[in-house]
Design a protein around this motif. Structure first.
Motif, PDB file in Angstrom:
ATOM      1  N   ASP A  45       0.772  -1.089  -0.049  1.00  0.00           N
ATOM      2  CA  ASP A  45       0.122  -0.079  -0.052  1.00  0.00           C
ATOM      3  C   ASP A  45       0.856   1.393  -0.167  1.00  0.00           C
ATOM      4  O   ASP A  45       0.569   2.296   0.634  1.00  0.00           O
ATOM      5  CB  ASP A  45      -1.033  -0.047   0.989  1.00  0.00           C
ATOM      6  CG  ASP A  45      -0.197   0.136   2.349  1.00  0.00           C
ATOM      7  OD1 ASP A  45       1.100  -0.126   2.458  1.00  0.00           O
ATOM      8  OD2 ASP A  45      -1.072   0.133   3.609  1.00  0.00           O
ATOM      9  N   LEU A  78       5.664  -0.814   9.120  1.00  0.00           N
ATOM     10  CA  LEU A  78       4.759  -1.753   9.925  1.00  0.00           C
ATOM     11  C   LEU A  78       5.560  -2.388  11.027  1.00  0.00           C
ATOM     12  O   LEU A  78       6.674  -2.102  11.382  1.00  0.00           O
ATOM     13  CB  LEU A  78       4.507  -2.967   8.986  1.00  0.00           C
ATOM     14  CG  LEU A  78       5.676  -3.539   8.151  1.00  0.00           C
ATOM     15  CD1 LEU A  78       5.606  -4.959   8.523  1.00  0.00           C
ATOM     16  CD2 LEU A  78       5.191  -3.486   6.613  1.00  0.00           C
ATOM     17  N   ARG A 136       1.350  -7.426   2.961  1.00  0.00           N
ATOM     18  CA  ARG A 136       1.932  -5.894   3.290  1.00  0.00           C
ATOM     19  C   ARG A 136       3.144  -5.596   2.487  1.00  0.00           C
ATOM     20  O   ARG A 136       3.451  -4.205   2.271  1.00  0.00           O
ATOM     21  CB  ARG A 136       2.038  -5.809   4.842  1.00  0.00           C
ATOM     22  CG  ARG A 136       0.935  -6.112   5.631  1.00  0.00           C
ATOM     23  CD  ARG A 136       0.968  -5.845   6.992  1.00  0.00           C
ATOM     24  NE  ARG A 136       1.607  -6.683   7.876  1.00  0.00           N
ATOM     25  CZ  ARG A 136       1.598  -6.713   9.239  1.00  0.00           C
ATOM     26  NH1 ARG A 136       1.573  -5.691   9.817  1.00  0.00           N
ATOM     27  NH2 ARG A 136       2.371  -7.742   9.978  1.00  0.00           N
TER      28      ARG A 136
END
Length: 158
Positions: A45, A78, A136
């Motif tokens: 993303d 993250l 991710r």
């Protein structure tokens, strides 16, 4: 692989960690060198395109991965719990100690047997990292192997 889908710099945030042993420091240096020589890394993303500068840190049992563009603009990050890695990291460092001991005193055939076990545990940790990053980060096994080494370096001293 587009040139942007990679890491261009890797830093370990070692604040508050004890100094590494010479063997751990060697592992860190080799992993970072190899990682920068060739890797595939793309945020699923991404708000900013790569290549990325990655900073890894371990705090309170979590791995933080902070990313910035090459010009320093934050690009996201993250966190991963390190709990799933605990046993693999412990096993990996136990076999690494056996490997370093074997190199000093055993014949090549015995060293090769210990190294095969070390690589097997390392592959297991790398595959776990790929699973944890799924959805991710898009990466490959070679990149995950080098990142797993860096996780071990940080986790072991935490």
């Amino acid at each position: 692989m587009p040139d942007a889908d990679r890491l261009s710099a890797v830093t370990l945030d070692e604040a508050g960690l004890p100094p590494p042993t010479p063997e751990i420091e060697q592992e860190r240096q080799v992993a970072i060198f190899d990682l920068l020589e060739g890797n595939r890394f793309r945020l699923a993303d991404a708000t900013a395109p790569g290549p990325y500068r990655l900073t890894l840190a371990v705090n309170d049992g979590r791995l933080g991965m902070r990313l910035a563009t090459e010009n320093g603009k934050p690009a996201g990050g993250l966190e991963l719990s390190l709990a799933p890695f605990n046993q693999i990291v412990k096993d990996y460092f136990q076999i690494c100690e056996s490997y370093f001991d074997a190199v000093r005193r055993l014949p090549p055939a015995a060293i090769e047997a210990v190294d095969t076990g070390r690589r097997s545990i390392h592959d297991q940790g790398s595959r776990l990292l790929l699973e944890r990053l799924e959805g991710r980060v898009e990466t490959d096994l070679a990149t995950a192997r080098r990142l797993f080494t860096l996780i071990c370096v940080l986790h072991y001293r935490n």
